[in-house]
Design a protein around this motif. Structure first.
Motif, mmCIF file in Angstrom:
data_model
loop_
_atom_site.group_PDB
_atom_site.id
_atom_site.type_symbol
_atom_site.label_atom_id
_atom_site.label_comp_id
_atom_site.label_asym_id
_atom_site.label_seq_id
_atom_site.Cartn_x
_atom_site.Cartn_y
_atom_site.Cartn_z
ATOM 1 N N ALA A 147 0.832 -1.204 0.000
ATOM 2 C CA ALA A 147 0.000 0.000 0.000
ATOM 3 C C ALA A 147 0.866 1.254 0.000
ATOM 4 O O ALA A 147 0.571 2.237 -0.701
ATOM 5 C CB ALA A 147 -0.928 -0.016 1.211
ATOM 6 N N GLY A 148 1.952 1.214 0.792
ATOM 7 C CA GLY A 148 2.856 2.360 0.842
ATOM 8 C C GLY A 148 3.535 2.625 -0.488
ATOM 9 O O GLY A 148 3.688 3.784 -0.910
ATOM 10 N N LEU A 149 3.955 1.561 -1.149
ATOM 11 C CA LEU A 149 4.616 1.720 -2.451
ATOM 12 C C LEU A 149 3.634 2.194 -3.519
ATOM 13 O O LEU A 149 3.987 2.992 -4.399
ATOM 14 C CB LEU A 149 5.265 0.394 -2.868
ATOM 15 C CG LEU A 149 6.491 -0.018 -2.038
ATOM 16 C CD1 LEU A 149 6.923 -1.442 -2.374
ATOM 17 C CD2 LEU A 149 7.654 0.954 -2.268
ATOM 18 N N PRO B 64 -5.033 -3.667 1.467
ATOM 19 C CA PRO B 64 -4.626 -2.265 1.626
ATOM 20 C C PRO B 64 -4.254 -1.555 0.325
ATOM 21 O O PRO B 64 -4.650 -0.391 0.143
ATOM 22 C CB PRO B 64 -3.455 -2.369 2.602
ATOM 23 C CG PRO B 64 -3.810 -3.538 3.461
ATOM 24 C CD PRO B 64 -4.419 -4.532 2.505
ATOM 25 N N PRO B 65 -3.528 -2.195 -0.612
ATOM 26 C CA PRO B 65 -3.268 -1.475 -1.867
ATOM 27 C C PRO B 65 -4.545 -1.121 -2.630
ATOM 28 O O PRO B 65 -4.635 -0.045 -3.227
ATOM 29 C CB PRO B 65 -2.398 -2.459 -2.668
ATOM 30 C CG PRO B 65 -1.759 -3.322 -1.635
ATOM 31 C CD PRO B 65 -2.776 -3.468 -0.553
ATOM 32 N N LEU B 66 -5.541 -2.026 -2.582
ATOM 33 C CA LEU B 66 -6.798 -1.734 -3.273
ATOM 34 C C LEU B 66 -7.622 -0.690 -2.520
ATOM 35 O O LEU B 66 -8.416 0.036 -3.126
ATOM 36 C CB LEU B 66 -7.612 -3.017 -3.488
ATOM 37 C CG LEU B 66 -7.098 -3.942 -4.586
ATOM 38 C CD1 LEU B 66 -7.972 -5.186 -4.703
ATOM 39 C CD2 LEU B 66 -7.046 -3.208 -5.935
ATOM 40 N N LYS C 233 -2.479 -0.640 -13.080
ATOM 41 C CA LYS C 233 -1.307 -1.447 -13.436
ATOM 42 C C LYS C 233 -0.043 -0.595 -13.562
ATOM 43 O O LYS C 233 1.076 -1.095 -13.408
ATOM 44 C CB LYS C 233 -1.559 -2.222 -14.741
ATOM 45 C CG LYS C 233 -1.719 -1.382 -15.977
ATOM 46 C CD LYS C 233 -1.969 -2.266 -17.202
ATOM 47 C CE LYS C 233 -1.962 -1.539 -18.517
ATOM 48 N NZ LYS C 233 -2.752 -0.339 -18.612
ATOM 49 N N ASP C 234 -0.227 0.708 -13.812
ATOM 50 C CA ASP C 234 0.924 1.605 -13.956
ATOM 51 C C ASP C 234 1.626 1.866 -12.626
ATOM 52 O O ASP C 234 2.827 2.189 -12.602
ATOM 53 C CB ASP C 234 0.489 2.952 -14.543
ATOM 54 C CG ASP C 234 -0.115 2.826 -15.930
ATOM 55 O OD1 ASP C 234 0.247 1.872 -16.648
ATOM 56 O OD2 ASP C 234 -0.962 3.676 -16.287
ATOM 57 N N ILE C 235 0.895 1.778 -11.516
ATOM 58 C CA ILE C 235 1.473 2.148 -10.218
ATOM 59 C C ILE C 235 1.537 0.975 -9.241
ATOM 60 O O ILE C 235 1.977 1.141 -8.103
ATOM 61 C CB ILE C 235 0.696 3.325 -9.571
ATOM 62 C CG1 ILE C 235 -0.758 2.951 -9.319
ATOM 63 C CG2 ILE C 235 0.801 4.580 -10.430
ATOM 64 C CD1 ILE C 235 -1.516 3.987 -8.490
ATOM 65 N N TRP C 236 1.095 -0.209 -9.671
ATOM 66 C CA TRP C 236 1.115 -1.374 -8.768
ATOM 67 C C TRP C 236 2.566 -1.837 -8.566
ATOM 68 O O TRP C 236 3.288 -2.090 -9.526
ATOM 69 C CB TRP C 236 0.279 -2.512 -9.348
ATOM 70 C CG TRP C 236 0.011 -3.602 -8.344
ATOM 71 C CD1 TRP C 236 0.796 -4.692 -8.095
ATOM 72 C CD2 TRP C 236 -1.099 -3.693 -7.449
ATOM 73 N NE1 TRP C 236 0.247 -5.461 -7.099
ATOM 74 C CE2 TRP C 236 -0.920 -4.866 -6.672
ATOM 75 C CE3 TRP C 236 -2.224 -2.910 -7.207
ATOM 76 C CZ2 TRP C 236 -1.835 -5.271 -5.696
ATOM 77 C CZ3 TRP C 236 -3.133 -3.304 -6.243
ATOM 78 C CH2 TRP C 236 -2.932 -4.474 -5.499
ATOM 79 N N PRO C 237 3.036 -1.962 -7.317
ATOM 80 C CA PRO C 237 4.430 -2.352 -7.080
ATOM 81 C C PRO C 237 4.666 -3.837 -7.356
ATOM 82 O O PRO C 237 3.741 -4.651 -7.257
ATOM 83 C CB PRO C 237 4.633 -2.033 -5.596
ATOM 84 C CG PRO C 237 3.267 -2.182 -4.996
ATOM 85 C CD PRO C 237 2.301 -1.721 -6.057
ATOM 86 N N ILE D 227 8.461 -5.147 -3.042
ATOM 87 C CA ILE D 227 7.826 -5.282 -1.727
ATOM 88 C C ILE D 227 8.712 -6.090 -0.802
ATOM 89 O O ILE D 227 8.963 -5.709 0.352
ATOM 90 C CB ILE D 227 6.426 -5.934 -1.867
ATOM 91 C CG1 ILE D 227 5.463 -4.979 -2.578
ATOM 92 C CG2 ILE D 227 5.877 -6.328 -0.499
ATOM 93 C CD1 ILE D 227 4.133 -5.608 -2.960
ATOM 94 N N GLN D 228 9.222 -7.209 -1.300
ATOM 95 C CA GLN D 228 10.071 -8.075 -0.480
ATOM 96 C C GLN D 228 11.368 -7.375 -0.086
ATOM 97 O O GLN D 228 11.853 -7.529 1.045
ATOM 98 C CB GLN D 228 10.382 -9.370 -1.240
ATOM 99 C CG GLN D 228 11.084 -10.439 -0.410
ATOM 100 C CD GLN D 228 10.306 -10.832 0.830
ATOM 101 O OE1 GLN D 228 9.075 -10.895 0.813
ATOM 102 N NE2 GLN D 228 11.019 -11.082 1.928
#
Length: 715
Positions: free
Chosen positions: A449-451, A554-556, A587-591, A596-597
């Protein structure tokens, strides 16, 4: 601890790190009459050990132990009743306050009879975590956390004085102060030990850590290999006072997991899929145990996410056995090295250790899921099991407008919001909450979510002005790694400021919507939406102004704050326009999973856990300023609307009449399908016109000071 009769001659000694532990060896019990028990589900082995250790010839007999071995044949259909004794009890403040009220009343009762009130204490360890009282009044500003904490203490000081009194008055009773985190995550990160120990009469006994809790989502701890579930207040109090939990040997549904999650798919997507499958299967009153090669591709946080939602899929628990991932998590979360060594040695000695070569246990029935088949999903608009693939959300809402809300013809109408420069329509997201419970145990979705927020900021996306945004982490550890990684400032930039440590939106503590938004919704009859990373989305639970509620990762949640609506297909339609005027897609901003890892490995560390839990019972400056009465009995206030002395023991004498069977008992309430404890015992806001509201008004309490139903359960 009562000495076991040990009918199966299995009492042995295990030496770990130079220390000796007495334990009840399942392998020896198998040799001595309990044939085949090595093939039992891991969760059933925990129950079996519990009976072997507590065999007393009365509540636990040799025959009840043999019934566990017979489970391999009847697979839980025989209806055998057992007396189960959990190692400890977990409480939160809504349900914990009434239990402490009862203990205090018992002390008054025994004192009135000339007895010693100090004899009334929990007989097993009890931890009460104050986590349900913070409300999201302030949001979207750097001052949100401080203001919400200030209001929390103003509203709940009387309750907190009572709990602080209990902390000093009772033995075996600890209180984790407000602002630490939710009870389930504190349990996972700190309280849970996997293997419990008890020193008595010069020897230390080791046995599986087990618990019951007064919150239904106590089941989260099963992700750590700790058998636990939620019970009612009466059962919890009985367990506190050393009484066994009476239960039937359950059916155990094996859930085989294979493969691994695809890129872009989260643990939330997985748990919503599992919930839907298990609800369809029908697992009420049953254990679910996860097994198979897919477990090797799951982090412990992923397992805890699935364990947490057992109430939503209807099972007593969703259990994961102990394995190398458990050890990795115990190490990372700062547990003592001696305890970690004991967990591994004990689990292996007892046949409770899972690895890639472990044989599959015997189960009552089976389900199977390839993790690679899971797709991005949400659940809504009103059932946790109502999973819909992300691209199907707009169509699902449109169908609900037609069938549930009878407003299909109005779906495109929009209305100006008085005093603002924007309008509002059906399906607009007015609450986007990263809220505690299901997802805040899981760094992958929170870092994600932060990314996502960082990437949105880079292209100039902003949250829609009608969205109430909030971030309520499950523990201080979460807030620290978001801050340390620099991602909290990214979340702040689009309104996801820290609002408090507690259940907040998921428990109905979402706080009031801005007045113009609320007025428009109610004046125009709008079906507004909330998107939250919680586990319950029943109508009316999240907010009295919101009817359509969706569970999401959280990202959604962040994505829907940017889009501002559930009527848009985020897989094909843009979230909005960037600062360059061009459309920006999800899709342009999804990390990526790799990024994430990388953030997790750098920022989620053993040192962080150890530091945050070093003095967990001390509390913040507000808690330290709470002046609690002292003494072994409580000084009740007859004018209190929060805490009242229940009349259970009034006029009770030393002699009792003959105790007989209950005869002629009648049903007090018969409810239809889908009536939940939320409907019977609400936890949200109190309306002035309700019976509770009228009572408070009659007692001179202003509407602004009503607080909420859950905070007043001590009355």
């Amino acid at each position: 601890m009562t000495k076991s009769l040990d009918s199966f001659n299995c009492r042995r000694t295990l030496t770990v790190g130079g220390a000796d532990y007495v334990y009840f060896d399942l392998a020896e019990a198998e040799k001595n009459g309990l044939s085949g028990i090595a093939r039992l589900p891991y969760s059933m082995k925990v129950l079996l050990e519990n009976l072997l250790r507590n065999e007393d010839g009365r509540s636990v007999t040799k025959e009840s132990i043999q019934a566990v071995a017979a489970w391999l044949t009847d697979k839980g259909t025989a209806g055998v009743e057992i007396a189960y004794r959990p190692a400890r009890v977990l409480m939160q403040d809504f349900t914990g306050v009434p239990a402490v009220v009862d203990l205090a009343a018992m002390r008054d009762g025994i004192k009135a009879l000339g007895g010693d009130p100090e004899k009334i204490n929990p007989l097993v360890p009890v931890d009460l975590v104050i986590d349900h009282s913070v409300i999201v009044d302030e949001f979207g500003t750097p001052m949100a956390f401080a203001r919400n904490v200030e209001l929390e203490y103003e509203r709940n000081e009387e309750r907190y004085k009572f709990l602080k009194w209990g902390q000093q008055a009772f033995r075996n009773f600890r209180v984790v102060p407000p602002g630490t985190g939710i009870c389930h995550q504190v349990n996972l990160e700190y309280l849970g030990q996997v293997v419990w120990t008890n020193a008595e009469d010069g020897e230390t006994t080791a046995y599986p850590d087990t618990c019951v809790g007064t919150d239904s989502h106590t089941t989260m701890i099963n992700g750590l290999g700790v058998l636990g579930w939620g019970v009612g207040g009466i059962e919890a109090e009985a367990a506190m006072l050393g009484q066994p939990v009476s239960m039937l040997l359950p059916e155990v549904i094996g859930f085989r997991l294979t493969g691994k999650l695809k890129e872009g798919v989260t643990a939330t997507d997985l748990v919503l899929t599992v919930t839907q499958m298990l609800r369809k299967k029908g697992v009420v009153g049953k254990f679910v145990e996860f097994f198979g090669p897919g477990l090797s591709n799951m982090t412990l946080a992923d397992r805890a996410t699935i364990g947490n939602m057992a109430p939503e899929y209807g099972a007593t628990c969703g259990f994961f056995p102990v394995d190398s991932e458990t050890i990795r998590y115990l190490t990372m979360s700062g547990r003592e090295e001696s305890r970690i060594a004991l967990v591994e040695a004990y689990s292996k000695a007892q046949g409770m250790w899972r690895d890639a070569g472990s044989a599959d246990p015997v189960f009552t029935d089976l389900l199977e899921l390839d993790l690679g088949d899971v797709v991005p999903s949400m659940a809504g608009p009103k059932r946790p099991e109502g999973r819909v693939a992300l691209e199907g959300i707009p169509a699902g809402f449109a169908k609900a407008m037609e069938t549930e809300y009878k407003k299909a013809a109005e779906i495109s109408k929009r209305y100006d919001v008085e005093g603002t420069s924007h309008d509002l329509g059906h399906g607009d997201v007015v609450i986007a909450a990263i809220t505690s419970c299901t997802n805040t145990s899981n760094p992958s979705v929170l870092i994600g979510a932060g990314l996502l927020a960082r990437n949105a900021n880079r292209v100039g996306l902003k949250q829609k002005p009608w969205v109430k945004t909030s971030l309520a982490p499950g523990s201080q550890v979460v807030a620290e790694y978001l801050e340390k990684s620099g991602l909290q400032k990214e979340l702040d930039q689009i309104g996801f400021n820290l609002v408090g440590f507690g259940c907040t939106t998921c428990i109905g503590n979402s706080g009031p919507l801005p007045a113009p938004i609320s007025k428009t919704i109610n004046d125009k009859g709008l079906i507004a939406a909330a998107v939250l990373s919680g586990n319950r989305n029943f109508e009316g639970r999240v907010s009295p102004d919101v009817q359509a509620n969706y569970l999401a990762s959280p990202p959604l949640v962040v994505a829907h704050a940017l889009a501002g609506t559930v009527t848009k297909d985020l897989t094909t339609e843009p979230l909005g326009e960037g600062s360059d005027g061009k459309p920006v897609y999800l899709k342009d901003i999804w990390p990526s999973s790799a990024e994430i890892q990388e953030f997790i490995e750098k920022n989620v560390t053993r040192e962080l856990f150890a530091r945050k839990y070093a003095d967990v019972f001390k509390g913040d400056e507000y808690w330290q300023k709470v002046k609690a009465p002292e003494g072994q009995t409580y000084a009740w206030d007859d004018h209190s609307t929060y805490v009242q002395n229940p009349p259970y023991f009034a006029g009770m004498g030393r002699s009792f009449g003959k105790v007989g069977d209950i005869k002629g008992a009648r049903v007090l309430g018969l409810f239809g399908d889908k009536i939940t404890t939320d409907h019977i015992s609400p936890a949200g806001s109190i309306k002035a016109a309700s019976p509770a509201g009228k009572y408070l008004t009659e007692h001179g309490v202003g509407v602004a000071d009503f607080n909420q139903y859950g905070t007043r359960r001590g009355n």
